[in-house]
Write a protein that holds these residues in place. Sequence first.
Motif, mmCIF file in Angstrom:
data_model
loop_
_atom_site.group_PDB
_atom_site.id
_atom_site.type_symbol
_atom_site.label_atom_id
_atom_site.label_comp_id
_atom_site.label_asym_id
_atom_site.label_seq_id
_atom_site.Cartn_x
_atom_site.Cartn_y
_atom_site.Cartn_z
ATOM 1 N N VAL A 116 0.868 -1.176 0.000
ATOM 2 C CA VAL A 116 0.000 0.000 0.000
ATOM 3 C C VAL A 116 0.905 1.227 0.000
ATOM 4 O O VAL A 116 1.860 1.303 0.781
ATOM 5 N N VAL A 117 0.623 2.174 -0.887
ATOM 6 C CA VAL A 117 1.473 3.351 -1.059
ATOM 7 C C VAL A 117 0.670 4.606 -0.741
ATOM 8 O O VAL A 117 -0.432 4.803 -1.272
ATOM 9 N N SER A 118 1.217 5.449 0.130
ATOM 10 C CA SER A 118 0.643 6.772 0.373
ATOM 11 C C SER A 118 1.419 7.780 -0.461
ATOM 12 O O SER A 118 2.569 8.093 -0.148
ATOM 13 N N GLU A 119 0.812 8.260 -1.535
ATOM 14 C CA GLU A 119 1.427 9.268 -2.408
ATOM 15 C C GLU A 119 0.503 10.477 -2.456
ATOM 16 O O GLU A 119 -0.625 10.390 -2.924
ATOM 17 N N ILE A 120 0.989 11.601 -1.971
ATOM 18 C CA ILE A 120 0.128 12.772 -1.819
ATOM 19 C C ILE A 120 -0.227 13.428 -3.135
ATOM 20 O O ILE A 120 -1.237 14.107 -3.246
ATOM 21 N N ASP A 121 0.577 13.206 -4.166
ATOM 22 C CA ASP A 121 0.398 13.904 -5.440
ATOM 23 C C ASP A 121 -0.335 13.020 -6.441
ATOM 24 O O ASP A 121 0.230 12.065 -6.989
ATOM 25 N N GLY A 122 -1.608 13.337 -6.680
ATOM 26 C CA GLY A 122 -2.384 12.559 -7.629
ATOM 27 C C GLY A 122 -1.833 12.623 -9.039
ATOM 28 O O GLY A 122 -2.001 11.684 -9.826
ATOM 29 N N GLY A 123 -1.146 13.715 -9.379
ATOM 30 C CA GLY A 123 -0.535 13.819 -10.697
ATOM 31 C C GLY A 123 0.574 12.809 -10.899
ATOM 32 O O GLY A 123 0.738 12.254 -11.998
ATOM 33 N N VAL A 124 1.354 12.542 -9.863
ATOM 34 C CA VAL A 124 2.397 11.522 -9.937
ATOM 35 C C VAL A 124 1.771 10.138 -10.098
ATOM 36 O O VAL A 124 2.276 9.295 -10.851
ATOM 37 N N VAL A 125 0.664 9.906 -9.410
ATOM 38 C CA VAL A 125 -0.034 8.620 -9.549
ATOM 39 C C VAL A 125 -0.518 8.430 -10.988
ATOM 40 O O VAL A 125 -0.424 7.325 -11.556
ATOM 41 N N ARG A 126 -1.012 9.496 -11.604
ATOM 42 C CA ARG A 126 -1.438 9.399 -12.995
ATOM 43 C C ARG A 126 -0.268 9.060 -13.918
ATOM 44 O O ARG A 126 -0.416 8.287 -14.877
ATOM 45 N N GLY A 160 1.155 10.893 3.890
ATOM 46 C CA GLY A 160 1.715 9.682 4.472
ATOM 47 C C GLY A 160 1.378 9.496 5.939
ATOM 48 O O GLY A 160 1.055 8.382 6.382
ATOM 49 N N ARG A 161 1.429 10.555 6.708
ATOM 50 C CA ARG A 161 1.160 10.401 8.145
ATOM 51 C C ARG A 161 -0.308 10.101 8.394
ATOM 52 O O ARG A 161 -0.637 9.293 9.277
ATOM 53 N N LEU A 162 -1.186 10.729 7.627
ATOM 54 C CA LEU A 162 -2.608 10.410 7.769
ATOM 55 C C LEU A 162 -2.881 8.986 7.314
ATOM 56 O O LEU A 162 -3.736 8.294 7.886
ATOM 57 N N GLY A 163 -2.148 8.533 6.295
ATOM 58 C CA GLY A 163 -2.301 7.158 5.838
ATOM 59 C C GLY A 163 -1.914 6.155 6.903
ATOM 60 O O GLY A 163 -2.559 5.098 7.045
ATOM 61 N N LEU A 164 -0.865 6.451 7.677
ATOM 62 C CA LEU A 164 -0.449 5.559 8.760
ATOM 63 C C LEU A 164 -1.553 5.383 9.795
ATOM 64 O O LEU A 164 -1.764 4.294 10.329
ATOM 65 N N LYS A 165 -2.274 6.468 10.090
ATOM 66 C CA LYS A 165 -3.305 6.411 11.123
ATOM 67 C C LYS A 165 -4.439 5.461 10.754
ATOM 68 O O LYS A 165 -5.159 4.971 11.627
ATOM 69 N N ARG A 166 -4.603 5.193 9.455
ATOM 70 C CA ARG A 166 -5.692 4.322 9.014
ATOM 71 C C ARG A 166 -5.325 2.841 9.061
ATOM 72 O O ARG A 166 -6.168 1.989 8.808
ATOM 73 N N LEU A 167 -4.058 2.548 9.364
ATOM 74 C CA LEU A 167 -3.592 1.166 9.342
ATOM 75 C C LEU A 167 -3.757 0.511 10.705
ATOM 76 O O LEU A 167 -3.656 1.163 11.747
ATOM 77 N N GLY A 168 -3.955 -0.785 10.680
ATOM 78 C CA GLY A 168 -4.136 -1.521 11.925
ATOM 79 C C GLY A 168 -2.834 -1.718 12.673
ATOM 80 O O GLY A 168 -1.749 -1.802 12.088
ATOM 81 N N THR A 208 6.578 6.894 16.053
ATOM 82 C CA THR A 208 5.789 6.074 16.968
ATOM 83 C C THR A 208 4.612 5.441 16.232
ATOM 84 O O THR A 208 4.234 4.286 16.495
ATOM 85 N N GLU A 209 4.014 6.183 15.292
ATOM 86 C CA GLU A 209 2.958 5.620 14.460
ATOM 87 C C GLU A 209 3.499 4.499 13.570
ATOM 88 O O GLU A 209 2.839 3.479 13.366
ATOM 89 N N VAL A 210 4.717 4.699 13.036
ATOM 90 C CA VAL A 210 5.337 3.648 12.225
ATOM 91 C C VAL A 210 5.532 2.391 13.067
ATOM 92 O O VAL A 210 5.211 1.269 12.627
ATOM 93 N N ARG A 211 6.037 2.571 14.252
ATOM 94 C CA ARG A 211 6.271 1.411 15.129
ATOM 95 C C ARG A 211 4.961 0.720 15.479
ATOM 96 O O ARG A 211 4.890 -0.511 15.560
ATOM 97 N N ARG A 212 3.893 1.498 15.652
ATOM 98 C CA ARG A 212 2.594 0.917 16.010
ATOM 99 C C ARG A 212 2.087 -0.024 14.926
ATOM 100 O O ARG A 212 1.545 -1.098 15.218
ATOM 101 N N VAL A 213 2.242 0.359 13.654
ATOM 102 C CA VAL A 213 1.655 -0.442 12.573
ATOM 103 C C VAL A 213 2.528 -1.635 12.209
ATOM 104 O O VAL A 213 2.066 -2.545 11.497
ATOM 105 N N LEU A 214 3.774 -1.664 12.687
ATOM 106 C CA LEU A 214 4.661 -2.783 12.385
ATOM 107 C C LEU A 214 4.402 -3.959 13.310
ATOM 108 O O LEU A 214 4.086 -3.783 14.495
ATOM 109 N N ALA A 215 4.555 -5.152 12.770
ATOM 110 C CA ALA A 215 4.527 -6.356 13.605
ATOM 111 C C ALA A 215 5.749 -6.369 14.522
ATOM 112 O O ALA A 215 6.683 -5.565 14.362
ATOM 113 N N ALA A 216 5.767 -7.290 15.479
ATOM 114 C CA ALA A 216 6.857 -7.330 16.457
ATOM 115 C C ALA A 216 8.218 -7.477 15.787
ATOM 116 O O ALA A 216 9.229 -6.972 16.289
ATOM 117 N N ASP A 217 8.266 -8.187 14.671
ATOM 118 C CA ASP A 217 9.529 -8.363 13.963
ATOM 119 C C ASP A 217 9.595 -7.500 12.706
ATOM 120 O O ASP A 217 10.388 -7.744 11.798
#
Length: 512
Positions: A321-331, A352-360, A388-397
């Motif tokens: 899953v990729v968080s890319e803020i620029d829709g033009g780049v996605v196009r 990207g940071r808002l995208g992290l918040k949506r992850l389990g 800290t958000e990155v660490r939250r969404v990562l598994a233990a390993d």
Amino acid sequence: MTGLSSSPAAEQGPSRPGLGPRAAAVLVFGASAAVLVVEIVALRLLAPYLGLTLETSTMVIGIALTAIALGSWLGGRIADQVDPLRLLGPALGISGVVVALTPAVLRSTAEWAPALLILVAALTVLVPGALLSAVTPLVTKVCLTSLADTGTVVGRLSGIGTVGSIVGTVLTGFVLLSRLPVSGILMGLGALLVIASVPVSRRMRGRNGAPAALALALAAGGLAASVAPGGCDVETRYHCAQVVADPARDGGHTLVLDGVRHSYVDVDDPTHLEFTYVKAVASVADAAYPGNQPLTAHHLGGGGLTVPRYLAATRPGTRSVVSEIDGGVVRIDRERFGLAPGTGVDVRTEDGRLGLKRLGTGSLDLVVGDAFGGVSVPWHLTTVEALTEVRRVLAADGLYVANLIDHGDMSFAKAELATVGEVFEHVALLGEPTDVGLARSEEPVGGNVVVVASDRTVDLRAIQRALDARRTGWTIATGDALTSWTGGAPVLIDDHAPVDQLLQPHASPGRR
């Protein structure tokens, strides 16, 4: 007593043409809006040459405010000495010509006389900004015919000017930049200003220079569109984007954003990795997760999606899953690089940071950080809170791998390493020996370095073997060597993250 009179009979002499309240409102509104359009678009125009940094934004905003102050002051003084109606037309027409010329002038200067770029950029914002800001005091002088109405007239026109500035800001940020190229916006605005000067100029006594000015503005637009260097393939919401074909490789293309090489994509062979830092990221993934088992990964920043494509090709079943803020780049990814549904790569147009918040929590094996605004990581992705958000969404390993760019004494990279160390138990830094503090006898070269962080022990020897197999020339700093290199670098937090100041602003960015 001379000047204004409270007597209605003295409000306006018969030889002086008037300016109706609607015409006055339109002039003040339009001129104020145009100043903000020029300011915001100037930031986009300069980004490929000066970078999209806090310093660049501060400089442009400071120049625009200087222009507003200077134009308001001089416009008021001159309005007391000369018939304001004789000045309104030239102010609009000249500012229109300068605005239309701006893309050609700035891009040509950046190409052929870069040392003069800041001075020329300042003038292209200052001149039209001051002329347009002079419109309000000039119109105010025309409308002030009685002392009894001074507060009403000044307050009304001041409010109209402020509303115009708001509309110019919102229109540019939410509509114009997403639909039109930068050159088109400035050329169109310049033409509108010159055209607007025609009816105003007719109030001058027997003179009308608008047709000649209009012709000059249209010529300037043609020059900007066809002659000036630095054009974009696509003007996205955030970037001037170009796709450059690699003459040495049939499927190879480089994605260039604001003059910086952001991604290299081989549309025929996604396992081909060109940039050294991408080879380093792939080496970490290969060594940390041997056996080519599928992974669940999240990517902060997409660009050309080189790493997600690599993981999909080498690890069938991987979901990125990729968080890319620029829709033009996605196009561009879809239209030029062949991104299609069902490839295991899901791109979301989001911060990207808002995208992290949506992850389990604990849902990912890998988080890859490769988001850049200009040549720096967006500051809100560098802090303790973000990590800290990155660490939250990562598994233990799970594993966090991030690409950084720095130069000089590597102040930003050191601060980011110190910040990562506050969140993760194990941290390592990959890069040129001189850049990661393992060749102290030489000055750092600067460029890309890659951070690896996890709460589990990572096999650094396996990573080094993978780096060597790809002939990167990179090495790994960790433990006491990394602590010594980081020194007393500050830890970045949401409340204080001076990323732009820590970066070396005069270094030449690159992807290696």
